[in-house]
Scaffold this active site. Structure first.
Site, short mmCIF file in Angstrom:
data_model
loop_
_atom_site.label_atom_id
_atom_site.label_comp_id
_atom_site.label_asym_id
_atom_site.label_seq_id
_atom_site.Cartn_x
_atom_site.Cartn_y
_atom_site.Cartn_z
N CYS A 167 0.82 -1.16 -0.07
CA CYS A 167 0.16 0.21 0.08
C CYS A 167 0.77 1.30 -0.13
O CYS A 167 0.39 2.34 -0.06
CB CYS A 167 -1.01 0.10 1.28
SG CYS A 167 -0.03 -0.05 2.99
N CYS B 235 -32.75 24.39 14.16
CA CYS B 235 -31.36 24.64 13.20
C CYS B 235 -30.44 23.29 13.23
O CYS B 235 -29.63 23.53 12.23
CB CYS B 235 -30.60 25.97 13.74
SG CYS B 235 -29.87 25.46 15.34
N CYS C 168 -31.86 21.75 34.68
CA CYS C 168 -33.20 21.83 33.91
C CYS C 168 -33.12 20.99 32.77
O CYS C 168 -32.45 21.30 31.89
CB CYS C 168 -33.75 23.14 33.79
SG CYS C 168 -35.57 23.40 33.23
N CYS D 253 -36.21 14.15 25.42
CA CYS D 253 -36.63 13.67 23.98
C CYS D 253 -36.21 14.46 22.71
O CYS D 253 -36.39 13.85 21.45
CB CYS D 253 -38.16 13.43 23.87
SG CYS D 253 -39.06 14.93 23.82
#
Length: 593
Positions: free
Chosen positions: A244, A284, A294, A309
């Site tokens: 290679c 976006c 939170c 989710c």
């Protein structure tokens, strides 16, 4: 590992050369083969013409052809002389010539015809004096101007190696002398380019020859005598995989190394981190990292969404819920995807950290050579019975080689026991069994390499003679152990791991006890073979640029040496050259001495 060490309580001291001499007459069943001839050669700019003529001469002598016809046949068959001869036997000369575009016919004498007639060229449709026409071997005749334009276009299009006749459906390759003369009359630089391309076709089209991938380019090429799965060292000291053209990387296969280098260089692991630690904004689609407790997060674009989710929401929320939103249902696919990305990242980090650690150790240990030489100089200046320090230089070479093997064994393990390349090749139980076998060998090798490194780095130039003798025995013993462990690892890889694959084939370069083989100079190789065989090739004045030198054997005429470094399956072991301690010997053989 204490059982591996040899006792240092010896009443008599034997030099390393004495140990080697004592082993020469010891008969065993290990099939040792002396390394007499290098299996790879360096082709320089000066020796390229010699190398090409060597194969041309074989074809010219057998088929009674001119040089240009022999070159046409060899270019068509990628300079594989054995393949050409096999087709000759199988299909016959006529079909061999037809497939390659060689037309060997006697040209008619048209001198009287050319001096008295004007002929219309079937290409440009002009009436041209007959002496301005050229006829190819196939019998097709066109004016020199049309031939020249045709040749120039083909050379610029990169078809210099096989320029076909202009006639419709004619497969004959044009005479290179005619091409050279006509193009040179109009564009000498282009004619020189044509000449250079014909010469370099020996490298560009030849499966046994490749350019050295050094940067900046050293101008050399390497030719191997056996199969391509080997590692070689050019005269510029660059070591590379012949298959290679990347750096020497065994025990990794070429595909494994290509994938590993890409994985280390690109942003694949950054993507894994992003997958684990961020979630895309539903508006976006930019990744957002959570920086608070939170579960209602906001993107810089202003969109609020649920961290649990990933769904878009409003901004109204309490500590326990988001207004108008409920995502208490378990979504298995998303959880599995994140968990797998995290697991893959940790797995990659495990193998990469160890690969990099051994690579860094190798880079640091390469600087030991000058330090060792200075220490040896100090020891040699003493009045001592210790005068032979080949054990130290050989031990250092063994350390370099085994450290490289360890380094590349981690990328190999990453792909061998992962799901990227061999998914479905092994059951889970079989994979775990083979992985445990391989990792046991890997850990044994690693432990002994670290011990060897420790002893070699000792300040033995300040030690007493008895202490130096003790270190000598430890270095010799550890060197033999490490060589044995490396061989076992390669045998395990070739036979038990890669050899058991069904749907895929991965070949690796063989283990070389002395390290990557250094390619010999082509011209020097020719002279040494001539001295041994006493055979000579006939010179031929038809070959331009000088006569042939004596003693040039064919490229395929070299003996098939065991342990040569160009076979991908189990190989016989090699002995070292005379005058050096053979650290390639198993420990039990040295113990017998």
């Amino acid at each position: 590992m204490e059982d591996y060490y040899m006792s240092s309580d010896e009443e008599d001291y034997y030099s390393d050369r004495d140990v080697l001499d004592g082993l020469e007459n010891d008969e065993d069943d290990t099939h040792w083969q002396p390394k007499s001839v290098s299996t790879s050669q360096v082709i320089t700019k000066e020796s390229l013409l010699i190398a090409q003529r060597e194969d041309l001469r074989r074809v010219m002598d057998l088929l009674k052809l001119s040089e240009q016809h022999a070159r046409t046949l060899l270019i068509y068959h990628c300079w594989d002389v054995e393949k050409l001869f096999a087709i000759l036997v199988e299909k016959g000369k006529e079909q061999l010539f037809a497939e390659a575009g060689v037309s060997v016919v006697e040209r008619k004498d048209n001198s009287a015809f050319q001096s008295s007639l004007t002929v219309m060229c079937n290409i440009c449709m002009d009436d041209i004096p007959a002496n301005k026409f050229t006829t190819m071997d196939c019998g097709h005749c066109f004016c020199n101007n049309c031939w020249t334009e045709h040749f120039i276009v083909k050379i610029k299009e990169g078809q210099s190696r096989r320029i076909r006749c202009m006639a419709h459906k004619c497969n004959t390759i044009c005479d290179e002398d005619i091409v050279r003369n006509l193009v040179n009359a109009r564009d000498p630089d282009l004619a020189e380019k044509f000449e250079r391309i014909l010469l370099e076709s020996y490298i560009e089209d030849n499966r046994k020859v490749k350019w050295c991938p050094s940067v900046p380019h050293c101008g050399n090429a390497i030719r191997v005598e056996d199969d391509k799965f080997c590692e070689v060292e050019c005269a510029c000291r660059l070591q590379f995989c012949f298959s290679c053209s990347s750096e020497a990387h065994s025990p990794c296969s070429c595909l494994m190394w290509e994938l590993w280098t890409k994985k280390c260089k690109d942003e694949s692991e950054t993507v894994n981190w992003i997958t684990v630690n961020t979630k895309p904004c539903p508006k976006c689609h930019k990744p957002v990292e959570k920086n608070g407790g939170c579960n209602l997060v906001s993107c810089i674009c202003g969109q609020a969404f649920c961290w649990l989710c990933g769904g878009a929401t409003g901004r109204d929320h309490t500590w326990s819920s988001i207004t108008g939103h409920s995502c208490g249902r378990y979504i298995e696919d998303q959880e599995k995807k994140a968990e797998r990305a995290k697991r893959d990242l940790y797995r990659y980090m495990h193998y990469h950290n160890r690969y990099k650690a051994h690579t860094d150790s190798f880079n640091l240990e390469t600087k030991l050579k000058e330090t060792i030489e200075a220490k040896v100089t100090i020891l040699e200046s003493r009045e001592s019975t210790l005068k032979d320090f080949t054990w130290l230089t050989n031990g250092l070479s063994r350390l370099f080689r085994s450290r490289r093997v360890l380094s590349y064994s981690y990328p190999f393990a990453f792909y061998m026991f992962g799901d990227d390349l061999f998914h479905g090749e092994m059951s889970k139980e079989e994979r775990e069994l083979k992985q445990n076998l391989f990792e046991d060998q890997q850990q044994q090798l690693e432990a002994n390499v670290e011990k060897l490194s420790k002893f070699i780095e000792e300040p033995f130039d300040t030690y007493t003679e008895e202490k130096v003798e003790e270190i000598r025995m430890q270095v010799i013993n550890l060197s033999v152990i490490i060589d044995k462990l490396c061989r076992k690892m390669y045998e395990c890889i070739e036979n038990d791991l890669l050899g058991s694959l069904q749907s895929t084939i991965h070949n690796i370069a063989p283990y070389q006890s002395k390290g990557v083989e250094k390619a010999s100079e082509l011209s020097a190789c020719r002279r040494s073979k001539a001295d041994d065989s006493g055979t000579f090739l006939r010179s031929d004045s038809s070959i331009q640029g000088g006569t042939t030198e004596p003693g040039w054997p064919s490229s395929s005429g070299s003996p098939n040496l065991n342990g040569s470094g160009c076979s991908s399956r189990k190989r016989a072991r090699k002995a070292l050259g005379d005058g050096l301690l053979d650290l390639n010997l198993p420990a039990e053989v040295i113990d017998k001495s």
